[in-house]
Design an enzyme around this catalytic site. Structure first.
Site, PDB file in Angstrom:
ATOM      1  N   SER A 232      33.589  33.298  38.918  1.00  0.00           N
ATOM      2  CA  SER A 232      33.322  34.313  40.034  1.00  0.00           C
ATOM      3  C   SER A 232      34.492  34.342  40.970  1.00  0.00           C
ATOM      4  O   SER A 232      35.606  34.266  40.787  1.00  0.00           O
ATOM      5  CB  SER A 232      31.837  34.241  40.646  1.00  0.00           C
ATOM      6  OG  SER A 232      31.416  35.270  41.272  1.00  0.00           O
ATOM      7  N   ASP A 450      28.202  42.294  33.450  1.00  0.00           N
ATOM      8  CA  ASP A 450      28.041  41.445  34.788  1.00  0.00           C
ATOM      9  C   ASP A 450      27.728  42.438  36.001  1.00  0.00           C
ATOM     10  O   ASP A 450      28.824  43.500  36.328  1.00  0.00           O
ATOM     11  CB  ASP A 450      29.626  40.718  34.844  1.00  0.00           C
ATOM     12  CG  ASP A 450      29.546  39.448  35.786  1.00  0.00           C
ATOM     13  OD1 ASP A 450      28.911  39.863  36.905  1.00  0.00           O
ATOM     14  OD2 ASP A 450      30.174  38.591  35.331  1.00  0.00           O
ATOM     15  N   HIS A 480      25.541  37.413  34.983  1.00  0.00           N
ATOM     16  CA  HIS A 480      26.940  36.990  35.414  1.00  0.00           C
ATOM     17  C   HIS A 480      27.815  35.774  35.024  1.00  0.00           C
ATOM     18  O   HIS A 480      26.954  34.876  34.863  1.00  0.00           O
ATOM     19  CB  HIS A 480      26.508  36.581  37.222  1.00  0.00           C
ATOM     20  CG  HIS A 480      27.745  36.191  37.986  1.00  0.00           C
ATOM     21  ND1 HIS A 480      28.823  37.177  38.077  1.00  0.00           N
ATOM     22  CD2 HIS A 480      28.059  35.603  39.154  1.00  0.00           C
ATOM     23  CE1 HIS A 480      29.622  36.834  38.904  1.00  0.00           C
ATOM     24  NE2 HIS A 480      29.274  35.819  39.617  1.00  0.00           N
TER      25      HIS A 480
END
Length: 514
Positions: A232, A450, A480
């Site tokens: 991320s 995602d 995610h």
């Protein structure tokens, strides 16, 4: 007021509850690989030997107020880094590190992890994530840390628990001039709290600062190249590192990729699209039409805005808490049933389940204490982000956000104005520089489902890293991130890259059932 959709690795959410540890400068087990006396550069000034040759005192991690120690396999230490990287011989700050040594005999080196946020604690998260990367543990020392401004590394606090709870009643999608003033006043109060509570560190917690910290870690850990796994926001950090130190890039994995070409407003548009896409997929899985189901949820949020729901705790479910409760289950497909139950209960007038989900996202415990991830995130990203949309500019943008997503658009659109409003330190860039000519191949992973970091960002990151550097891997999945989320194809590709140096063909696609 807060950024509602953070760039954090929710696949590691359970790990955030795992035991933390504190570094120690006292006697403990030394590391024969620690320290490097050779002169180095930061891209600005040479580092003093006092930094590059420091010895880390690895000791068993201690219990914290919130958790037990993580076990005998885990050691903790404290690394000293410059407060101001333009003055590497000046004042230092402490960075908390955690590691577990490689279990096999054919050790490659250290593998550094960042779990996103910005603001996620690696010291707390690494032990819980270790099972996901157990195969990598055979040949790598698993290493993570609390970045500057996070947790045990000079962690920031801008407001207390009572102030944080009070802010949950502020309307984050203001409908009147009075609500607009209250919304911006709350943002100003937060900024002033940061200026008072964080002090000089406020200007030295950028992604660039942390990338330079990473290269210092590499040297002190005794590695000639940096091997890194960023998730991320950690992908943005990895890209910035590759740009600053292309010749030091070893095997880098960037999973759940933040689009490096998007500015502050475009990031919010990307997330509105990503979460709406995930919501559509969720609605279809329940037999609902996405358009009709979206409208139903948007209508529910509007009703809650006008009349917050009662909960069994006695607290009210406000619109912003309801929104947050909807966001959390979309991070993982196996959490979708909890969203169904919470929405059904809310339609019946009980906000308890959505409130529980929101509290999980906000790291609020039963006693009313809140985690500091969101505060660290805001401090770091407002030092990074140069863009500061005004109230008038934001009001012009909101209709476009609403067209992108009736559920997520209004919140993310308004967030553009409030997130860094009245911030006391100027931002550094509109978009980060991640070009890394001459670097070794970097594996960039995008997940088509995602919500928080839409998969289009992976291709853009690969392109920005440069030809022959960025190598894209796509997974047609949900949730995610991709690695460790159920795809044997993704896992085997990443493992082969990290363990054997096998670089897949750029553009490889792993199907939903692979």
């Amino acid at each position: 007021m807060r950024r509602f959709v953070r760039w954090a690795a929710m696949t590691a959410a359970a790990a955030l509850l795992a035991a933390g540890c504190s570094g120690s400068s006292g006697g403990g087990e030394g590391d024969e690989r620690s320290g490097s006396a050779r002169p180095t550069t930061t891209g600005a000034k040479a580092l003093p030997a006092a930094l590059t040759s420091q010895k880390l005192d690895w000791v068993r991690c201690k219990a914290t107020a919130d958790s037990s120690p993580p076990g005998r396999d885990w050691q903790c230490a404290t690394l000293k880094a410059p407060l101001d990287w333009s003055k590497p011989g000046g004042e230092t700050i402490d960075l908390a590190l955690i590691r577990s040594k490689a279990r096999g005999g054919d050790r490659i080196g250290s593998l550094l992890f960042n779990f996103g946020g910005p603001g996620a604690s690696g010291v707390a998260g690494m032990p819980g994530y270790a099972a996901t990367v157990s195969l990598l543990r055979e040949r790598y020392d698993l290493v993570s840390w609390d970045p500057r401004g996070v947790g045990a590394s000079e962690g920031v606090r801008c407001r207390g628990d009572m102030e944080t709870q009070a802010a949950e009643a502020v309307d984050a999608t203001p409908d009147t001039p009075a609500e607009e003033r209250a919304y911006l006043r709350d943002a100003t109060d937060f900024a002033q709290g940061c200026e008072k509570g964080v002090g000089r560190l406020l200007a030295h917690v950028s992604t660039t600062d942390t990338a330079r910290d990473m290269d210092l870690m590499r040297q002190v850990l005794g590695d000639t190249e940096l091997h890194y796994f960023g998730i991320s926001y950690g992908t943005q950090l990895g890209g910035v590192y590759a740009h600053l130190f292309p010749e030091k890039v070893g095997r880098l994995v960037l999973d759940a990729v933040v689009d490096p070409t998007a500015d502050l407003v475009d990031h919010r548009k990307n997330q509105a699209r990503g979460f709406q896409r995930a919501l559509d997929n969720y609605l279809e899985s329940t037999g609902q039409g996405p358009e009709k189901g979206t409208r139903k949820i948007a209508d529910l949020l509007e009703r809650i805005d006008a009349d917050p729901l009662d909960t069994y705790s006695g607290r009210k479910l406000t619109q912003v808490l309801a929104f947050t409760g909807i966001v959390l289950p979309l991070y993982r497909q196996d959490s979708w049933p909890s969203l169904t139950s919470a929405l059904d209960t809310a339609e019946q007038g009980d906000g308890s389940e959505l409130l529980a989900l929101a509290d999980g996202y906000n790291e609020r415990d039963a006693s009313g204490r809140y985690g500091l991830l969101t505060q660290s995130q805001r401090v770091i990203s407002c030092l990074d982000d140069k863009q500061r949309p005004t109230l008038a500019e934001t009001k012009k943008l909101v209709p476009e956000f609403e067209r992108i997503s009736p559920v997520f658009g209004p919140f993310l659109g308004w967030d553009a104005a409030g997130w860094c409003h009245d911030w006391p330190v100027p931002g550094q860039y509109a978009t980060p520089e991640v070009s890394a000519p001459g670097a070794a191949p970097v594996l960039v992973i995008g997940n088509t489902g995602d919500p928080a970091t839409p998969y289009e960002g992976a291709r853009r990151m690969a392109d920005e890293l440069g030809k022959g550097v960025g190598v894209e891997l796509t997974w047609k999945g949900e949730g995610h991130g991709a690695y460790g989320n159920g795809s044997d194809c993704v896992n085997s590709t990443v493992n082969a890259y990290l363990l054997k140096g096998t670089v897949p063909k750029d553009g490889k696609v792993c199907g939903r059932r692979q």
